[in-house]
Motif scaffolding. Structure first.
Motif, PDB file in Angstrom:
ATOM      1  N   LEU A  99       0.805  -1.234   0.000  1.00 33.22           N
ATOM      2  CA  LEU A  99       0.000   0.000   0.000  1.00 33.22           C
ATOM      3  C   LEU A  99       0.837   1.284   0.000  1.00 33.22           C
ATOM      4  O   LEU A  99       0.460   2.271  -0.622  1.00 33.22           O
ATOM      5  N   GLY A 100       1.974   1.238   0.690  1.00 32.65           N
ATOM      6  CA  GLY A 100       2.816   2.431   0.830  1.00 32.65           C
ATOM      7  C   GLY A 100       3.308   2.988  -0.495  1.00 32.65           C
ATOM      8  O   GLY A 100       3.758   4.133  -0.560  1.00 32.65           O
ATOM      9  N   ILE A 101       3.155   2.196  -1.564  1.00 33.66           N
ATOM     10  CA  ILE A 101       3.612   2.611  -2.901  1.00 33.66           C
ATOM     11  C   ILE A 101       2.992   3.961  -3.307  1.00 33.66           C
ATOM     12  O   ILE A 101       3.603   4.737  -4.031  1.00 33.66           O
ATOM     13  N   ILE A 102       1.768   4.234  -2.819  1.00 33.82           N
ATOM     14  CA  ILE A 102       1.103   5.467  -3.266  1.00 33.82           C
ATOM     15  C   ILE A 102       1.386   6.667  -2.346  1.00 33.82           C
ATOM     16  O   ILE A 102       0.997   7.789  -2.673  1.00 33.82           O
ATOM     17  N   ASP A 103       2.064   6.448  -1.232  1.00 37.06           N
ATOM     18  CA  ASP A 103       2.280   7.550  -0.269  1.00 37.06           C
ATOM     19  C   ASP A 103       2.975   8.784  -0.874  1.00 37.06           C
ATOM     20  O   ASP A 103       2.508   9.910  -0.667  1.00 37.06           O
ATOM     21  N   PRO A 104       4.109   8.604  -1.624  1.00 34.70           N
ATOM     22  CA  PRO A 104       4.760   9.806  -2.162  1.00 34.70           C
ATOM     23  C   PRO A 104       3.826  10.624  -3.069  1.00 34.70           C
ATOM     24  O   PRO A 104       3.792  11.858  -2.979  1.00 34.70           O
ATOM     25  N   ALA A 105       3.032   9.914  -3.916  1.00 35.35           N
ATOM     26  CA  ALA A 105       2.122  10.634  -4.818  1.00 35.35           C
ATOM     27  C   ALA A 105       1.041  11.369  -4.022  1.00 35.35           C
ATOM     28  O   ALA A 105       0.701  12.528  -4.324  1.00 35.35           O
ATOM     29  N   VAL A 106       0.534  10.715  -2.987  1.00 36.32           N
ATOM     30  CA  VAL A 106      -0.492  11.356  -2.143  1.00 36.32           C
ATOM     31  C   VAL A 106       0.090  12.609  -1.495  1.00 36.32           C
ATOM     32  O   VAL A 106      -0.555  13.669  -1.454  1.00 36.32           O
ATOM     33  N   ASN A 107       1.351  12.534  -1.057  1.00 35.40           N
ATOM     34  CA  ASN A 107       1.987  13.706  -0.436  1.00 35.40           C
ATOM     35  C   ASN A 107       2.205  14.823  -1.445  1.00 35.40           C
ATOM     36  O   ASN A 107       2.025  16.002  -1.118  1.00 35.40           O
ATOM     37  N   THR A 108       2.571  14.467  -2.690  1.00 44.67           N
ATOM     38  CA  THR A 108       2.724  15.490  -3.742  1.00 44.67           C
ATOM     39  C   THR A 108       1.385  16.194  -3.958  1.00 44.67           C
ATOM     40  O   THR A 108       1.320  17.429  -4.054  1.00 44.67           O
ATOM     41  N   ILE A 109       0.304  15.401  -4.012  1.00 43.50           N
ATOM     42  CA  ILE A 109      -1.031  15.985  -4.245  1.00 43.50           C
ATOM     43  C   ILE A 109      -1.410  16.921  -3.087  1.00 43.50           C
ATOM     44  O   ILE A 109      -1.899  18.035  -3.317  1.00 43.50           O
ATOM     45  N   LYS A 110      -1.142  16.464  -1.859  1.00 43.95           N
ATOM     46  CA  LYS A 110      -1.485  17.310  -0.702  1.00 43.95           C
ATOM     47  C   LYS A 110      -0.719  18.636  -0.764  1.00 43.95           C
ATOM     48  O   LYS A 110      -1.286  19.704  -0.500  1.00 43.95           O
ATOM     49  N   ASN A 130      -0.523   5.980 -11.850  1.00 45.34           N
ATOM     50  CA  ASN A 130       0.475   4.964 -12.236  1.00 45.34           C
ATOM     51  C   ASN A 130       0.751   4.006 -11.078  1.00 45.34           C
ATOM     52  O   ASN A 130       0.939   2.803 -11.292  1.00 45.34           O
ATOM     53  N   ASP A 131       0.770   4.560  -9.854  1.00 44.03           N
ATOM     54  CA  ASP A 131       1.039   3.715  -8.684  1.00 44.03           C
ATOM     55  C   ASP A 131      -0.099   2.721  -8.440  1.00 44.03           C
ATOM     56  O   ASP A 131       0.143   1.585  -8.030  1.00 44.03           O
ATOM     57  N   CYS A 132      -1.359   3.166  -8.650  1.00 42.79           N
ATOM     58  CA  CYS A 132      -2.500   2.239  -8.509  1.00 42.79           C
ATOM     59  C   CYS A 132      -2.227   1.041  -9.424  1.00 42.79           C
ATOM     60  O   CYS A 132      -2.352  -0.114  -9.009  1.00 42.79           O
ATOM     61  N   ASN A 133      -1.845   1.343 -10.673  1.00 47.45           N
ATOM     62  CA  ASN A 133      -1.641   0.269 -11.651  1.00 47.45           C
ATOM     63  C   ASN A 133      -0.422  -0.587 -11.317  1.00 47.45           C
ATOM     64  O   ASN A 133      -0.449  -1.801 -11.537  1.00 47.45           O
ATOM     65  N   SER A 134       0.641   0.038 -10.792  1.00 49.25           N
ATOM     66  CA  SER A 134       1.830  -0.752 -10.419  1.00 49.25           C
ATOM     67  C   SER A 134       1.452  -1.777  -9.367  1.00 49.25           C
ATOM     68  O   SER A 134       1.854  -2.941  -9.437  1.00 49.25           O
ATOM     69  N   CYS A 135       0.679  -1.348  -8.374  1.00 46.56           N
ATOM     70  CA  CYS A 135       0.294  -2.269  -7.312  1.00 46.56           C
ATOM     71  C   CYS A 135      -0.599  -3.377  -7.875  1.00 46.56           C
ATOM     72  O   CYS A 135      -0.442  -4.533  -7.516  1.00 46.56           O
ATOM     73  N   HIS A 136      -1.499  -3.009  -8.767  1.00 49.65           N
ATOM     74  CA  HIS A 136      -2.363  -4.035  -9.369  1.00 49.65           C
ATOM     75  C   HIS A 136      -1.517  -5.052 -10.132  1.00 49.65           C
ATOM     76  O   HIS A 136      -1.722  -6.254 -10.013  1.00 49.65           O
ATOM     77  N   LYS A 137      -0.528  -4.533 -10.897  1.00 49.00           N
ATOM     78  CA  LYS A 137       0.339  -5.441 -11.684  1.00 49.00           C
ATOM     79  C   LYS A 137       1.131  -6.353 -10.761  1.00 49.00           C
ATOM     80  O   LYS A 137       1.249  -7.544 -11.002  1.00 49.00           O
ATOM     81  N   ASP A 138       1.685  -5.751  -9.677  1.00 46.99           N
ATOM     82  CA  ASP A 138       2.510  -6.537  -8.747  1.00 46.99           C
ATOM     83  C   ASP A 138       1.699  -7.596  -8.008  1.00 46.99           C
ATOM     84  O   ASP A 138       2.267  -8.491  -7.389  1.00 46.99           O
ATOM     85  N   ASN A 139       0.379  -7.445  -8.011  1.00 50.46           N
ATOM     86  CA  ASN A 139      -0.457  -8.349  -7.211  1.00 50.46           C
ATOM     87  C   ASN A 139      -1.490  -9.104  -8.051  1.00 50.46           C
ATOM     88  O   ASN A 139      -2.626  -9.313  -7.619  1.00 50.46           O
ATOM     89  N   GLN A 140      -1.089  -9.482  -9.239  1.00 49.86           N
ATOM     90  CA  GLN A 140      -1.936 -10.317 -10.126  1.00 49.86           C
ATOM     91  C   GLN A 140      -3.297  -9.671 -10.431  1.00 49.86           C
ATOM     92  O   GLN A 140      -4.285 -10.361 -10.648  1.00 49.86           O
ATOM     93  N   HIS A 141      -3.332  -8.322 -10.404  1.00 46.49           N
ATOM     94  CA  HIS A 141      -4.579  -7.648 -10.784  1.00 46.49           C
ATOM     95  C   HIS A 141      -4.306  -6.614 -11.877  1.00 46.49           C
ATOM     96  O   HIS A 141      -4.976  -5.587 -11.964  1.00 46.49           O
ATOM     97  N   GLY A 142      -3.292  -6.923 -12.712  1.00 48.79           N
ATOM     98  CA  GLY A 142      -2.897  -6.001 -13.781  1.00 48.79           C
ATOM     99  C   GLY A 142      -4.019  -5.751 -14.783  1.00 48.79           C
ATOM    100  O   GLY A 142      -3.963  -4.786 -15.549  1.00 48.79           O
ATOM    101  N   PHE A 143      -5.056  -6.584 -14.755  1.00 47.54           N
ATOM    102  CA  PHE A 143      -6.200  -6.390 -15.663  1.00 47.54           C
ATOM    103  C   PHE A 143      -7.112  -5.262 -15.170  1.00 47.54           C
ATOM    104  O   PHE A 143      -8.003  -4.814 -15.883  1.00 47.54           O
ATOM    105  N   ASN A 144      -6.895  -4.790 -13.918  1.00 45.77           N
ATOM    106  CA  ASN A 144      -7.659  -3.665 -13.367  1.00 45.77           C
ATOM    107  C   ASN A 144      -6.906  -2.384 -13.664  1.00 45.77           C
ATOM    108  O   ASN A 144      -6.023  -1.990 -12.900  1.00 45.77           O
TER     109      ASN A 144
END
Ligand code: HEC
Length: 163
Positions: A99-110, A130-144
Motif C-alpha cells: 500500500l505504501g507505494i502510493i504515499d509519495p504521490a499522495v503527499n505530492t497531491i497534498k 500509475n502507482d494504482c496500476n503498479s500495485c495491481h500489476k505486482d499483485n496479479q490484478h494487472g487487468f484492473n
C-alpha cells in the motif's frame, strides 16, 4: 459435634466450588457464542474498499482541475481514510503490504493542494494513477487498469468551488 463443624465447612466449600465451575461454563458458552457472532459480522472486502478509492480518485481529479481545492483536500483525505480501513480490516490480504507505494504521490497531491499549484496537482495525480496500476500489476490484478477519468463519476455533484 466436633466432627460436624468441619463437615459443614467442607460441604460449603464443595457447594461454592461446584457453583463456580457452573458459572465458568456458562461464561465460556457466552464467550463462544459471541465469538461465533463476531466471526459472522459483515466486513467489506478489499475489492469493496477499492471501489470507494476509485470513486474518490475520480472526484479528486474533477475537484482539482476545477480548482475546488477544498473538495480536492477532502477527497485526498478520504483516500487516506479508506487506506487506513484497508489496513485495519483486510489483514488477511498479503497484497496490502504494498500500500505504501502510493504515499509519495499522495503527499505530492497534498502539497499541490496547499499551494494551489495546478501543474503539481496534475503531476501528482498522474503519479498516483500509475502507482494504482503498479500495485495491481505486482499483485496479479494487472487487468484492473485505472486511468485519469474523462468525465465526472457522478452527475449530481458540482465540482466547481462554491460561490
Ligand atoms: C496494495 C496495492 C494496491 C494499491 C496501491 C491499489 N490497489 Fe486497487 N486493488 C488491489 C487489489 C489486490 C485488488 C483486488 C481486490 C479483490 O480481490 O477484490 C484491487 C482492486 C481494485 C479495483 C477493482 C474493484 C472492483 O471490484 O471493481 C479498483 C477499481 C481499484 N483497485 C482501484 C484502485 C485505485 C484507484 C487505486 C489508486 C488510488 C488503487 N486501486 C490502488 C491492490 C491495490
Amino acid at each position: 459435634m466436633k466432627i460436624i463443624l468441619p463437615l459443614i465447612v467442607a460441604f460449603c466449600f464443595i457447594m461454592i466450588a461446584c457453583n463456580q465451575s457452573g458459572n465458568n461454563q456458562q461464561l465460556q458458552a457466552k464467550v463462544d457464542s459471541l465469538q461465533a457472532k463476531l466471526n459472522d459480522t459483515y466486513k467489506p472486502g478489499l475489492g469493496e474498499f477499492m471501489m470507494g478509492i476509485q470513486e474518490h480518485h475520480a472526484k479528486l481529479w474533477f475537484a482539482g482541475i476545477n480548482k475546488n481545492w477544498k473538495l480536492a483536500d477532502f477527497e485526498v483525505h478520504e483516500i487516506g481514510e479508506t487506506l487506513d480501513d484497508v489496513k485495519k480490516y483486510c489483514t488477511d490480504r498479503p497484497e496490502i503490504k504494498s500500500l505504501g507505494i502510493i504515499d509519495p504521490a499522495v503527499n505530492t497531491i497534498k502539497a499541490a493542494i496547499t499551494k494551489q499549484d495546478m501543474d503539481k496537482f496534475k503531476m501528482g495525480f498522474t503519479e498516483l494513477t500509475n502507482d494504482c496500476n503498479s500495485c495491481h500489476k505486482d499483485n496479479q490484478h494487472g487487468f484492473n487498469i485505472i486511468t485519469i477519468p474523462s468525465s465526472p463519476p457522478v452527475t449530481n455533484q458540482d465540482f466547481k468551488p462554491a460561490k
